[in-house]
Design a protein around this motif. Structure first.
Motif, PDB file in Angstrom:
ATOM      1  N   LEU A  91      -5.426   5.203 -10.426  1.00  0.00           N
ATOM      2  CA  LEU A  91      -4.738   3.979 -10.002  1.00  0.00           C
ATOM      3  C   LEU A  91      -3.686   4.288  -8.939  1.00  0.00           C
ATOM      4  N   ARG A  92      -2.975   5.392  -9.107  1.00  0.00           N
ATOM      5  CA  ARG A  92      -1.952   5.753  -8.118  1.00  0.00           C
ATOM      6  C   ARG A  92      -2.586   6.107  -6.780  1.00  0.00           C
ATOM      7  N   ILE A  93      -3.681   6.840  -6.817  1.00  0.00           N
ATOM      8  CA  ILE A  93      -4.356   7.215  -5.578  1.00  0.00           C
ATOM      9  C   ILE A  93      -4.863   5.974  -4.859  1.00  0.00           C
ATOM     10  N   THR A  94      -5.394   5.025  -5.621  1.00  0.00           N
ATOM     11  CA  THR A  94      -5.857   3.774  -5.013  1.00  0.00           C
ATOM     12  C   THR A  94      -4.694   3.024  -4.365  1.00  0.00           C
ATOM     13  N   ALA A  95      -3.553   3.017  -5.038  1.00  0.00           N
ATOM     14  CA  ALA A  95      -2.373   2.349  -4.475  1.00  0.00           C
ATOM     15  C   ALA A  95      -1.906   3.040  -3.195  1.00  0.00           C
ATOM     16  N   ILE A  96      -1.940   4.364  -3.177  1.00  0.00           N
ATOM     17  CA  ILE A  96      -1.532   5.097  -1.973  1.00  0.00           C
ATOM     18  C   ILE A  96      -2.485   4.797  -0.823  1.00  0.00           C
ATOM     19  N   ALA A  97      -3.787   4.725  -1.125  1.00  0.00           N
ATOM     20  CA  ALA A  97      -4.762   4.398  -0.080  1.00  0.00           C
ATOM     21  C   ALA A  97      -4.486   3.013   0.509  1.00  0.00           C
ATOM     22  N   GLY A  98      -4.168   2.054  -0.358  1.00  0.00           N
ATOM     23  CA  GLY A  98      -3.815   0.730   0.141  1.00  0.00           C
ATOM     24  C   GLY A  98      -2.545   0.747   0.972  1.00  0.00           C
ATOM     25  N   LEU A  99      -1.597   1.590   0.580  1.00  0.00           N
ATOM     26  CA  LEU A  99      -0.342   1.701   1.330  1.00  0.00           C
ATOM     27  C   LEU A  99      -0.584   2.299   2.715  1.00  0.00           C
TER      28      LEU A  99
END
Length: 469
Positions: free
Chosen positions: A169-177
């Motif tokens: 979930l954190r990696i997905t959030a970073i990708a969106g950022l």
């Protein structure tokens, strides 16, 4: 007689249609039950593993290093006034620079229509335009590389179950950022291409608000990559050596370190805010005034009439003076940055003194955390020297770039200190508890001696025997 009975059993079993399976053979029913059991265990375990692999940590730290580099390079792009040379945003087709003279002439004509060319560079030649164009093109290409080098491995690590569920979930959030960061970059550049987005007759520049938003998002991306990469490595280190993990956790769980951990978290926030105030200074070119330290003119601060001037008000009743001056008045913006920088320096030194002279903290703090405090002190001294030198020497390119890099380096070491002094999250604590139980290790509570642990173990072993007697 015995043979007759066995024959009768076989006949009756066959007649009833029930055939007993032979011992050691696998029937379809048993295979189905095994499959159902395996699927149930798989569902219970979940799609993701309990911990992320080390390779993911190295990838995150490598991505963080790339973001660190592009932040520094972006500062150079701004300092050389190259950021407005490309007047269009083409995420795909813009990956390649112009290849023919016609293409170069077309790009140059687009730049000629920009306010920056008309007001600052009306005599610019094609060779000069190419130099600033390549600077901005390399900056954008680097951004595309970061996006692809993060998104593609992220999909692989998640689909191949190389990361835990929270980390996915954190990696997905970073990708969106990262994607949001690209949009912010163009939104920032766009503010310097139209006359109606800055005051008439003023120096063509991007909006300082959009610049800080772009810079702040980059800092957040970097911090998230660095923190999560360090967290994965720390998890593997704790699970790999249970004796060291038990001793480290016993120290970190000591109530004496609560204030220290809170101070490190507050210091990270303060460092980030100070860096963002530096973004305002850069966006307004506020470093080109009051090039002395610690004075600003005749005193430590400029006159109050200059700090809160009605010139920056956009309303007839001047009701917005109180918030526009801290964000748009170069004199007050520089003063705010000085105050924040001094506060950050003082806070770091106070944290060092607390870890050095407080007996409770000094005897409890892990060795790695004590080294981390010394690293933060070294970086904050370096950053202060770079900041004052940049101001006194009228923002030369090497010093200004080093000062921007120093702000991110200081934040990095504060985060490293936090990773060394923070308690593991609940998932890691649960894994460690299971490992301790399997290895027969009883975690000590803070201040609990080894002899007391042995007495508790002996008492627990003797209790069942007494019950039997």
């Amino acid at each position: 007689m015995r043979a007759f009975k066995s024959s009768t059993r076989r006949t009756s079993s066959t007649a009833s249609g029930v055939i007993a399976p032979e011992t050691g053979s696998s029937s379809p029913l048993s295979s189905l039950s095994k499959s159902i059991g395996q699927n149930a265990r798989k569902t219970k375990t979940g799609f993701f593993p309990n911990k992320s692999e080390k390779l993911v940590a190295y990838w995150l730290l490598g991505s963080a290093a790339s973001v660190f580099g592009i932040v520094v390079f972006g500062g150079l792009t701004r300092l050389t006034e190259s950021g407005l040379s490309i007047t269009e945003w083409k995420p795909v087709t813009g990956s390649l620079p112009p290849t023919t003279e016609e293409d170069w002439e077309s790009e140059f004509n687009k730049y000629r229509s920009s306010p920056e060319f008309k007001m600052l560079n009306p005599n610019m030649s094609m060779s000069e335009f190419k130099s600033i164009y390549y600077m901005e093109w390399a900056h954008r290409l680097w951004g595309r590389f970061i996006g692809l080098s993060f998104a593609i491995p992220a999909v692989y690590f998640i689909t191949r179950r190389k990361v835990s569920r929270p980390m996915a979930l954190r990696i997905t959030a970073i990708a969106g950022l990262i994607g949001f960061q690209g949009v912010l970059g163009w939104w920032m550049v766009k503010s310097g291409l139209k006359d109606d987005l800055f005051a008439t007759g003023s120096h063509p520049r991007v909006s300082q608000y959009r610049l800080v938003a772009h810079l702040g998002t980059a800092f957040l991306c970097y911090s998230a990559m660095l923190w999560n990469g360090l967290a994965i490595l720390r998890t593997h280190k704790l699970l790999g050596n249970l004796q060291v993990a038990e001793a480290s956790l016993r120290r970190l769980r000591n109530p004496r370190l609560r204030m220290f951990r809170s101070s490190v978290g507050a210091l990270a926030v303060l460092t980030f805010i100070t860096a963002m105030s530096g973004g305002l200074v850069a966006g307004l070119d506020a470093g080109l005034i009051y090039n002395e330290f610690p004075y600003m003119g005749l005193g430590l601060t400029p006159p109050k009439s200059e700090l809160f001037s009605d010139f920056y008000s956009h309303t007839t009743d001047n009701s917005d003076v109180w918030w526009r001056n801290p964000l748009e008045n170069p004199s007050l913006v520089q003063l705010d940055h000085r105050i924040l920088a001094t506060t950050t320096f003082t806070s770091v030194m106070a944290l060092w003194a607390y870890s050095r002279f407080s007996r409770n903290v000094r005897t409890t703090l892990p060795v790695t955390a004590r080294k981390g405090v010394h690293g933060v002190v070294g970086f904050v001294f370096l950053q202060v020297v770079l900041g004052i030198s940049t101001l006194i020497y009228l923002v030369p390119l090497p010093l200004a770039s080093a000062h921007q890099a120093g702000s991110l380096a200081l934040l990095s070491y504060v985060l490293i200190l936090g990773s060394r002094s923070w308690l593991p999250n609940r998932r890691v604590s649960t894994l460690l508890a299971k490992k301790f139980a399997a290895a027969g290790i009883t975690p000590k509570r803070p201040g609990q001696s080894s002899s007391r642990i042995r007495k508790q173990r002996n008492a627990s072993k003797a209790a069942p025997k007494a019950a039997v007697v």
